[in-house]
Enzyme design. Structure first.
Site, mmCIF file in Angstrom:
data_model
loop_
_atom_site.group_PDB
_atom_site.id
_atom_site.type_symbol
_atom_site.label_atom_id
_atom_site.label_comp_id
_atom_site.label_asym_id
_atom_site.label_seq_id
_atom_site.Cartn_x
_atom_site.Cartn_y
_atom_site.Cartn_z
ATOM 1 N N HIS A 178 0.851 -1.192 0.000
ATOM 2 C CA HIS A 178 0.000 0.000 0.000
ATOM 3 C C HIS A 178 0.884 1.238 0.000
ATOM 4 O O HIS A 178 1.766 1.392 0.844
ATOM 5 C CB HIS A 178 -0.933 -0.013 1.208
ATOM 6 C CG HIS A 178 -1.982 -1.069 1.123
ATOM 7 N ND1 HIS A 178 -2.462 -1.748 2.218
ATOM 8 C CD2 HIS A 178 -2.657 -1.573 0.053
ATOM 9 C CE1 HIS A 178 -3.386 -2.621 1.829
ATOM 10 N NE2 HIS A 178 -3.519 -2.531 0.524
ATOM 11 N N GLU A 181 2.162 3.553 3.001
ATOM 12 C CA GLU A 181 2.713 2.881 4.179
ATOM 13 C C GLU A 181 4.246 2.840 4.096
ATOM 14 O O GLU A 181 4.879 1.794 4.074
ATOM 15 C CB GLU A 181 2.073 1.503 4.319
ATOM 16 C CG GLU A 181 0.561 1.636 4.510
ATOM 17 C CD GLU A 181 -0.212 0.329 4.498
ATOM 18 O OE1 GLU A 181 0.426 -0.742 4.595
ATOM 19 O OE2 GLU A 181 -1.447 0.373 4.387
ATOM 20 N N HIS A 306 2.868 -3.972 6.836
ATOM 21 C CA HIS A 306 1.920 -2.885 6.567
ATOM 22 C C HIS A 306 1.953 -1.909 7.735
ATOM 23 O O HIS A 306 2.590 -2.132 8.751
ATOM 24 C CB HIS A 306 0.504 -3.444 6.405
ATOM 25 C CG HIS A 306 0.282 -4.200 5.136
ATOM 26 N ND1 HIS A 306 -0.385 -3.664 4.054
ATOM 27 C CD2 HIS A 306 0.649 -5.446 4.765
ATOM 28 C CE1 HIS A 306 -0.421 -4.556 3.074
ATOM 29 N NE2 HIS A 306 0.210 -5.655 3.479
ATOM 30 N N GLU A 379 1.111 -5.295 11.035
ATOM 31 C CA GLU A 379 0.692 -3.894 10.968
ATOM 32 C C GLU A 379 1.573 -3.140 11.955
ATOM 33 O O GLU A 379 1.501 -3.366 13.160
ATOM 34 C CB GLU A 379 -0.783 -3.742 11.330
ATOM 35 C CG GLU A 379 -1.743 -4.411 10.355
ATOM 36 C CD GLU A 379 -1.970 -3.604 9.075
ATOM 37 O OE1 GLU A 379 -1.438 -2.470 8.988
ATOM 38 O OE2 GLU A 379 -2.658 -4.110 8.176
#
Length: 418
Positions: A178, A181, A306, A379
Site C-alpha cells: 500500500h 505505508e 503494513h 501492521e
C-alpha cells in the site's frame, strides 16, 4: 541508520524548499467542496462483523483501538452507514488531515522536509546497491519484474553463498504493498542492513549462513512515488493502474470470494478486473512460484509489512473459521503459537487476520493457501494514529520502530527451519 549520503541529500533538499498550497487527497479534476469530500469518522463498539460491514459500503477502516474504529468515508458511504444503524462521529475531512500533516513546505519529488529520513524510490534502490557493493559475498540484488508504469521491483537476496541456490530454508520479507505505508520500506531496509552490516555478530552470521533471505522493500513503486511526488503526502493507497487497484486484494486465492474487497474501481479496496490483473501482484506471484524447486516450495516463512495498528496477523482473512478448507487445527495452532511469540517480542496484538475484518484476495491467504508458507502480516506503528496521520509517522521513529521487530524477525527465521 542512514548513510552520510542520505543526510547530505536531506540537507541539500531542505535548502531548496518551495511553498505550496495544501493538496487535496482526491485527484479528480473537478473541484470538491467540503460537503462532497471524504472525511474521517470514529465508530464506537465495533467488532469484526461490523467492521466488515463498514468496509463493504466502500468506506475503509483505517485503525481500531478498544473497539473504536477510525474510518474514511465519502458522504454517500457515511449516509449508508447511518441508515444501517451505525453512529458516526466526524473528526475531520481528509484534505484537512493532510493539510495539518503536510505543513506548507515541500521538496518536489520527495518526502516533506521534516521527513527526509524516509527513503524515496530512487534512494531505496541506491541503498540496496550500496549494500551489495559493501557486502558482495552475502548480498545480491535482482528484480522480480516491473510495475504498471515500468518501474523495477528490486529484490535483495542475503545468504552466505549468495550466488548459489542452496538447500536451505528461505524466508521472504516484503513491504509497501500500500503506497502510503512508507514506514514498511524502512522496515525492509533495516532488515537488509542488519543482516549485512552485522554479519560479524555470531547470532546474525548463524542465521545468514543457514537461511536464504529475500527482501522486497517496495512492492508498489508507482503508488509510493505518486504519494510523495508533489513534495507532500497525498494519502494514496493503491497502485497507479487506471484508477488504482488495491494490490492486497488482487491475489488469486479466494479472490473476490467473501465480501472482503470491492468491485468498484473508485473504492480503496478495489480488487481489480481479475485476479493478478495488477502487474505488481503478478510479479510477486511469479517470483514466489519460481521458488518451487523439485516440487517443493523453498520459501518456508514470510512477513508482509503494513501500517498501522501494531498487529501480528495470520491466515485466514477470508473466513472467521479457525479450522476450514486448507487449515487444520494443528496448522492453526502453529500459526497462533508463533504469532503470539512474535507479538510478545514487539508488543503488538496477535490475532487471526479476519478478527480485524474479512479480506479476500490478499497475499497472506495466497501464500498459505497456495504454497503452505508460514505467512504473517505485521501492521506496524502506531497502535492508533487517529486517522491518516497514522500512515505518516515522523522520521524520528524509524530507527526505534524498525528495530522493534528484530526479535520477531529472528523468531520467524528460526521457525522456517522447524
Amino acid at each position: 541508520m542512514f548513510s552520510s549520503r542520505r543526510r547530505a541529500a536531506a540537507v541539500a533538499a531542505a535548502a531548496c524548499l518551495v511553498l505550496l498550497a495544501p493538496i487535496q487527497a482526491s485527484v479528480s479534476a473537478e473541484p470538491t467542496t467540503a460537503s462532497q469530500e471524504n472525511a474521517l469518522y470514529t465508530v464506537a463498539n465495533t467488532d469484526s462483523a461490523s467492521r466488515t460491514e463498514i468496509n463493504r459500503t466502500g468506506a475503509l477502516v483505517l485503525s481500531v483501538s478498544g473497539g473504536v474504529a477510525t474510518i474514511e468515508a465519502s458522504p454517500e458511504q457515511a449516509e449508508q452507514l447511518r441508515a444501517a444503524g451505525f453512529t458516526l462521529k466526524k473528526e475531520t475531512t481528509v484534505s484537512e488531515a493532510l493539510r495539518r500533516r503536510n505543513g506548507t513546505q515541500r521538496v518536489p519529488g520527495d518526502f516533506p522536509p521534516e521527513d527526509q529520513g524516509y527513503h524515496n524510490y530512487d534512494e531505496m534502490v541506491a541503498e540496496l546497491d550500496a549494500t551489495v557493493a559493501d557486502h558482495p559475498d552475502i548480498a545480491a540484488k535482482s528484480s522480480i519484474g516491473t510495475s504498471f508504469e515500468g518501474r523495477d521491483i528490486p529484490v535483495l537476496k542475503i545468504s552466505d553463498n549468495v550466488g548459489q541456490d542452496e538447500d536451505e530454508p528461505e524466508v521472504l520479507f516484503d513491504c509497501n504493498q500500500h503506497a502510503r505505508e512508507h514506514l514498511t520500506t524502512e522496515m525492509c531496509l533495516h532488515i537488509a542492513k542488519r543482516f549485512t552490516d552485522n554479519y560479524s555478530d555470531p547470532a546474525v552470521k548463524d542465521m545468514v549462513d543457514n537461511r536464504e533471505v529475500w527482501i522486497i522493500p517496495v512492492v508498489n513503486p508507482d503508488g509510493s512515488v505518486y504519494d510523495v511526488e508533489s513534495g507532500q503526502y497525498r494519502g494514496w493507497r493503491k497502485n497507479r493502474q487506471d484508477s488504482g487497484t488495491d494490490l492486497n486484494r488482487n491475489w488469486g486465492y479466494k479472490w473476490g470470494c467473501c465480501g472482503g474487497s470491492s468491485d468498484d474501481p473508485n473504492d480503496e479496496t478495489y480488487r481489480g478486473a481479475a485476479a493478478w490483473s495488477a502487474p505488481e501482484t503478478a510479479a510477486m506471484r511469479d517470483f514466489i512460484d519460481s521458488r518451487v524447486v523439485g516440487g517443493q516450495q523453498q520459501i518456508k516463512a514470510a512477513i508482509d509489512f503494513h501500517t498501522y495498528s501494531e498487529l501480528v496477523l495470520w491466515p485466514f482473512g477470508h473466513t472467521t473459521d479457525d479450522v476450514t478448507e486448507g487449515m487444520t487445527q494443528e496448522e492453526y495452532d502453529r500459526f497462533a503459537r508463533v504469532g503470539q511469540e512474535m507479538a510478545e517480542s514487539n508488543g503488538y496484538t496477535p490475532q487471526q487476520s479476519s478478527d480485524l475484518y474479512i479480506t479476500d484476495g490478499d497475499s497472506l491467504d495466497w501464500m498459505w493457501g497456495q504454497h503452505k508458507i508460514l505467512a504473517y502480516t505485521f501492521e506496524m506503528y502506531p497502535a492508533n494514529g487517529g486517522g491518516l496521520d497514522g500512515f505518516y509517522p515522523p522520521d524520528e521513529v524509524i530507527e526505534q520502530e524498525t528495530a522493534r521487530n528484530d526479535g520477531a524477525v529472528d523468531i520467524l527465521l528460526r521457525e522456517a527451519g522447524a
